[in-house]
Motif scaffolding. Structure first.
Motif, short mmCIF file in Angstrom:
data_model
loop_
_atom_site.label_atom_id
_atom_site.label_comp_id
_atom_site.label_asym_id
_atom_site.label_seq_id
_atom_site.Cartn_x
_atom_site.Cartn_y
_atom_site.Cartn_z
N UNK A 38 -57.50 12.96 -3.15
CA UNK A 38 -57.94 11.59 -2.88
C UNK A 38 -59.10 11.22 -3.79
N UNK A 39 -59.13 9.96 -4.19
CA UNK A 39 -60.26 9.41 -4.92
C UNK A 39 -60.82 8.25 -4.10
N UNK A 40 -62.10 8.34 -3.77
CA UNK A 40 -62.77 7.32 -2.97
C UNK A 40 -63.86 6.68 -3.82
N UNK A 41 -63.77 5.37 -3.97
CA UNK A 41 -64.71 4.65 -4.83
C UNK A 41 -65.48 3.63 -4.00
N UNK A 42 -66.80 3.65 -4.14
CA UNK A 42 -67.64 2.71 -3.40
C UNK A 42 -68.82 2.31 -4.28
N UNK B 101 -61.39 -1.92 -10.43
CA UNK B 101 -62.26 -1.43 -9.36
C UNK B 101 -63.20 -2.53 -8.88
N UNK B 102 -63.73 -3.30 -9.83
CA UNK B 102 -64.63 -4.41 -9.48
C UNK B 102 -63.90 -5.45 -8.64
N UNK B 103 -62.65 -5.72 -8.99
CA UNK B 103 -61.86 -6.70 -8.24
C UNK B 103 -61.64 -6.24 -6.81
N UNK C 149 -69.67 3.25 -14.34
CA UNK C 149 -69.56 1.79 -14.25
C UNK C 149 -68.14 1.42 -13.82
N UNK C 150 -68.02 0.44 -12.97
CA UNK C 150 -66.70 0.03 -12.49
C UNK C 150 -65.92 -0.67 -13.59
N UNK D 35 -69.32 -7.09 -9.54
CA UNK D 35 -69.24 -7.41 -10.95
C UNK D 35 -68.72 -6.20 -11.73
N UNK D 36 -67.93 -6.46 -12.77
CA UNK D 36 -67.47 -5.37 -13.63
C UNK D 36 -68.68 -4.64 -14.22
N UNK D 37 -68.59 -3.33 -14.32
CA UNK D 37 -69.62 -2.43 -14.83
C UNK D 37 -70.74 -2.16 -13.83
N UNK D 38 -70.60 -2.68 -12.60
CA UNK D 38 -71.54 -2.30 -11.55
C UNK D 38 -71.37 -0.80 -11.27
N UNK D 39 -72.45 -0.05 -11.11
CA UNK D 39 -72.31 1.39 -10.84
C UNK D 39 -71.56 1.65 -9.53
N UNK D 40 -70.59 2.54 -9.59
CA UNK D 40 -69.88 2.95 -8.38
C UNK D 40 -69.94 4.47 -8.25
#
Length: 246
Positions: A222-226, A192-194, A187-188, A199-204
């Motif tokens: 590297x860390x890649x978040x989507x 990360x959500x910003x 969960x973001x 939305x906060x806690x959206x799965x990433x």
């Protein structure tokens, strides 16, 4: 409105929505239910039933308070789990245009976590490159690269807005050869959500990758978040129990 004989109205509306919005880019926001009611001159229950069918077919995904998103057209498929060409070139080979919004590009001191990842001492200077990645103008991911200081003297002043980090490294004779990678879903958090506008806690989806040269010299961590719904990975696996000669 002309409907196919004996076909329920909501099924006809489903086909109309499918036809009218088939040209949308992957993960585009569809009009809201009220707008669709007006567009097709039908009731909200009819629209909801039509959207239910589209969701069952995998053509849309609905998210609370955000509406429906179109999934019909081909997304970017990430091949970084089986290829070392890098995100920029991987997307380019799929006919996608990549741009970056640079959030941070400077020298920082490694904290304990990053020092372990880069095999350096705590408080050693490292190069940090943090950027938002866009595919065809649409926000796709947040990428944060950490690079040992011996590779950074020519990176500080590079313009990475439309440039690949791996291409720049390769032009200086530092050729990415192999990478150790992990993928996880979480969960973001609020930061990360910003950044990802979710939305906060959206799965990433989080891709963690450490890249090396042929001589096993560490180049980058590297860390890649989507957003998980936007992420599709493709990989090739082999049966190691079968001899290659057979």
């Amino acid at each position: 409105m002309n409907n196919i004989k004996n076909k329920p109205l909501y099924k006809s509306i489903k086909e109309k929505i499918k036809e009218d919005f088939k040209g949308l880019p992957y993960y585009s926001n569809l009009p809201g239910e009220r707008e669709l009611c007006i567009k097709y001159d039908v009731s909200r229950p009819t629209i909801i039933s039509a959207l239910n069918l589209l969701e069952e077919e995998g053509l849309i995904i609905r998210k609370e308070r955000k509406g429906a998103f179109y999934l019909g057209n081909s997304p970017y498929t990430d091949h970084q789990l089986t290829s070392i060409v890098g995100f920029f070139n991987d997307a380019k080979m799929q006919g996608k245009k990549v741009t970056n919004k640079i959030l941070s590009q400077n020298i920082e001191k490694a904290d304990e976590r990053i020092a372990k990842k880069l095999n350096v001492n705590i408080h050693d200077e490292i190069f940090l490159l943090k950027r938002l990645r866009y595919i065809d103008g649409n926000l796709f991911s947040l990428a944060t690269s950490y690079i040992p200081i011996n590779h950074t003297k020519y990176l500080l002043h590079e313009d990475f807005t439309e440039k690949s980090l791996y291409d720049v490294l390769s032009s200086k004779g530092i050729i990415p050869f192999k990478a150790s990678q992990k993928v996880l879903i979480k969960p973001s958090d609020k930061y990360e959500a910003l950044y990802l506008n979710i939305e906060e806690k959206t799965p990433i989806c989080v891709l963690k990758s450490t890249t090396f040269t042929r001589k096993n010299e560490l180049i980058e961590y590297v860390e890649v978040k989507s957003e998980a719904y936007k992420t599709e990975y493709e990989m090739v696996v082999y049966n190691n129990l079968i001899s290659e000669e057979r």
